[in-house]
Design an enzyme around this catalytic site. Structure first.
Site, PDB file in Angstrom:
ATOM      1  N   ASP A   8       0.874  -1.160   0.000  1.00 43.34           N
ATOM      2  CA  ASP A   8       0.000   0.000   0.000  1.00 43.34           C
ATOM      3  C   ASP A   8       0.928   1.231   0.000  1.00 43.34           C
ATOM      4  O   ASP A   8       2.117   1.108   0.326  1.00 43.34           O
ATOM      5  CB  ASP A   8      -0.852  -0.065   1.279  1.00 43.34           C
ATOM      6  CG  ASP A   8      -1.638   1.196   1.517  1.00 43.34           C
ATOM      7  OD1 ASP A   8      -2.279   1.676   0.583  1.00 43.34           O
ATOM      8  OD2 ASP A   8      -1.604   1.702   2.662  1.00 43.34           O
ATOM      9  N   ASP A  10      -0.107   5.152   0.893  1.00 44.45           N
ATOM     10  CA  ASP A  10      -0.369   6.110   1.975  1.00 44.45           C
ATOM     11  C   ASP A  10      -0.320   5.415   3.339  1.00 44.45           C
ATOM     12  O   ASP A  10      -1.112   4.509   3.599  1.00 44.45           O
ATOM     13  CB  ASP A  10      -1.762   6.732   1.809  1.00 44.45           C
ATOM     14  CG  ASP A  10      -1.886   7.545   0.521  1.00 44.45           C
ATOM     15  OD1 ASP A  10      -0.911   8.217   0.158  1.00 44.45           O
ATOM     16  OD2 ASP A  10      -2.956   7.511  -0.097  1.00 44.45           O
TER      17      ASP A  10
HETATM   18  P1  B16 Z   1      -7.464  10.010  -3.253  1.00 44.70           P
HETATM   19  P2  B16 Z   1      -3.866   3.962   0.049  1.00 44.70           P
HETATM   20  C1  B16 Z   1      -5.925   5.687   0.074  1.00 44.70           C
HETATM   21  O1  B16 Z   1      -4.622   5.365  -0.300  1.00 44.70           O
HETATM   22  C2  B16 Z   1      -5.914   6.456   1.388  1.00 44.70           C
HETATM   23  O2  B16 Z   1      -5.553   5.605   2.452  1.00 44.70           O
HETATM   24  C3  B16 Z   1      -7.292   6.992   1.683  1.00 44.70           C
HETATM   25  O3  B16 Z   1      -7.261   7.754   2.870  1.00 44.70           O
HETATM   26  C4  B16 Z   1      -7.771   7.847   0.510  1.00 44.70           C
HETATM   27  O4  B16 Z   1      -9.088   8.318   0.742  1.00 44.70           O
HETATM   28  C5  B16 Z   1      -7.750   7.003  -0.755  1.00 44.70           C
HETATM   29  O5  B16 Z   1      -6.436   6.515  -0.971  1.00 44.70           O
HETATM   30  C6  B16 Z   1      -8.202   7.790  -1.965  1.00 44.70           C
HETATM   31  O6  B16 Z   1      -7.271   8.818  -2.196  1.00 44.70           O
HETATM   32  O7  B16 Z   1      -8.484  10.942  -2.695  1.00 44.70           O
HETATM   33  O8  B16 Z   1      -6.074  10.598  -3.336  1.00 44.70           O
HETATM   34  O9  B16 Z   1      -7.906   9.365  -4.546  1.00 44.70           O
HETATM   35  O10 B16 Z   1      -3.766   3.906   1.541  1.00 44.70           O
HETATM   36  O11 B16 Z   1      -4.711   2.873  -0.563  1.00 44.70           O
HETATM   37  O12 B16 Z   1      -2.527   4.135  -0.628  1.00 44.70           O
HETATM   38 MG    MG Z   2      -2.808   3.190   3.406  1.00 47.40          MG
END
Ligand code: B16
Ligand code: MG
Length: 215
Positions: A8, A10
């Site tokens: 992953d 974030d």
């Molecule tokens: P965006 P990951 C996720 O990334 C985040 O954990 C989550 O908090 C966020 O809402 C989601 O991506 C969508 O992100 O708004 O930038 O499209 O943890 O899967 O890397």
């Molecule tokens: Mg994450």
């Protein structure tokens, strides 16, 4: 036997989870909704629109689709401003070395992020070339806890799901890995990530000997 590792983004490789939190908190505060790190746990790994719905539910707010789109765009603009100020040094220490050593040991490495901003983050950090395969929120219909993103990563790697090990900081991400039939390492607190096969405080507490011992 594990043949591929799927990371992953974030909250696992870089602390962009904190920037998502700051942007959502700013929006919640404008809407008069109290939003702390505790509530933020539910948003990790889930899509932008689902995250907004969770916050609106907290404040018992019902808005039209048009209003929700505007709020989601506003949050995203703030998030993009935050990440554009990010330095390459914000990559968690040891990540580069860990991925390089996994590859030297013959494992395939993928990145699977629900974020539609993943490409920007990877480019800013200069780490795109570390991965055999990259899948992100622009390539899927259902975000975590749905297994779609991890199954797509396995398919692109040409490795069976049962031979993949997922690293995740989100409860929704561990659920997605389980639903995909993959093994998982939770990065964070055991209270949140107890369903993972192994929980570590940081991704770099892991190395190839842990892989051999535990999986
Ligand atoms: P965006 P990951 C996720 O990334 C985040 O954990 C989550 O908090 C966020 O809402 C989601 O991506 C969508 O992100 O708004 O930038 O499209 O943890 O899967 O890397
Ligand atoms: Mg994450």
């Amino acid at each position: 036997m594990i043949k591929a590792v799927i990371f992953d983004l974030d909250g696992v490789l870089v602390d962009t989870a904190h920037y998502h939190f700051l942007a959502w908190q700013r929006l919640a505060s404008e809407l008069g909704i109290e939003f702390t790190e505790k509530e933020n746990e539910q948003l990790k790994g889930v899509s932008r629109m689902r995250s907004l719905e969770i916050i609106l539910d907290m404040g018992n707010l019902q808005l039209s689709q048009e209003e929700r789109n505007k709020l989601a765009d506003k949050k995203n603009k703030w998030f993009v401003q935050y990440i554009n100020q990010m330095k390459a040094t914000e990559l968690f220490p040891g990540v580069h070395e860990l991925i390089t050593s996994l590859r030297q040991n013959g494992l395939k490495v993928a990145l699977a992020s629900s974020s539609k901003n993943a490409d920007t983050v990877l480019t800013l950090l200069g780490i795109k070339e570390l991965f055999d395969v990259i899948v992100d929120g622009t390539m899927i219909v259902h975000t975590k806890p749905d297994p779609e993103i991890f199954l797509l990563a396995a398919k692109k790697l040409n490795i069976l799901p049962s031979q993949c090990l997922v690293f995740e900081d989100a409860e929704a991400g561990i659920q997605a890995a389980l639903a995909a039939g993959m093994k998982s390492v939770g990065v964070g607190s055991p209270a949140q990530l107890g369903k993972a096969n192994l929980v570590l405080s940081r991704v770099t507490d892991f190395d190839t000997s842990t892989l051999k011992k535990k999986f």
